[in-house]
Design a protein around this motif. Structure first.
Motif: not given
Length: 239
Positions: A154-158, A220-226
């Motif tokens: 979660v920290g990484l995604i944030f 989804i959130v991490l992939g879309s951010a990258i």
């Protein structure tokens, strides 16, 4: 904290003519909890976390606003620009894990300092493993590998979402600030969808189902951010 305890103990024993056993019966023994729950222990940790949060922004903006606008040299390197994104993301995560590791190394030292100041008769039996009972310690040092992946994932995604928001602002100027805020809110909304579904359905889903939904939305959130960061670095940010 140890010195304060011993000074107070010596003063009261001398003033009231108390024996060691009488003082312990009246006030109890010293516990490392006093140290752990004090501002002397917690404030440096929170200060370090705050500094890391500031560095999430500083690690990007110093390259743009520094003396030599180092970002242009980075963007002209003969490699994929997304590598810069991953390098900075890795740096933040290594700093976080470094802070966690430092605390593990300091705890035994701090226990030994307490032991050298306070006689064993005035102490409760306290070991390194007692820290698992503290809430903040449970967040920093999860008991299982799954919890570790969840919390630090979660920290990484944030951090990844913040990085992408910064790139949005850098790409679109003043309008980018609004776009970055909207993007952050949408990402947060998507991330908490499984939790809201479970709350509104009155626990209709099994824990495993909620866990799997969290994993899916996290990807989804991490992939879309990258993906968005890669697109901005390639096509929107010009040298």
């Amino acid at each position: 904290m140890s010195k304060v305890y011993m000074d107070r103990t010596d003063q009261e024993m001398y003033k009231n003519q108390l024996s060691m056993s009488q003082y312990i019966e009246k006030h109890g023994v010293f516990s490392f909890n006093y140290v752990f729950e004090s501002g002397w222990f917690l404030l440096p940790i929170f200060f370090s976390i705050a500094m890391l949060m500031i560095y999430v922004f500083f690690i990007w903006y110093r390259d743009w606003f520094g003396k030599n606008t180092f970002i242009y040299r980075l963007l002209m390197l003969p490699t994929e620009r997304i590598t810069i994104y991953f390098a900075k993301l890795t740096t933040i995560m290594l700093l976080v894990l470094g802070l966690v590791t430092l605390q593990i190394l300091l705890i035994p030292i701090e226990i030994q300092i307490v032991n050298s100041i306070i006689p064993s008769d005035f102490q409760s039996n306290f070991s390194f493993y007692h820290f698992s009972s503290f809430e903040i310690w449970g967040w920093m040092y999860p008991n299982t590998f799954t919890e570790f992946i969840l919390i630090y994932g979660v920290g990484l995604i944030f951090v990844a979402v913040l990085f992408t928001a910064i790139l949005i602002e850098r790409s679109y100027g003043l309008k980018g600030i609004l776009f970055a805020i909207v993007y952050g809110m949408v990402s947060f909304g998507i991330f908490i969808v499984p939790i809201l579904l479970n709350e509104f359905s009155n626990g209709y889903f099994y824990s495993l189902e909620v866990f799997l939904m969290v994993i899916v939305v996290s990807i989804i959130v991490l992939g879309s951010a990258i993906w968005m960061a890669n697109h901005l670095l390639k096509y929107k940010i010009r040298v």
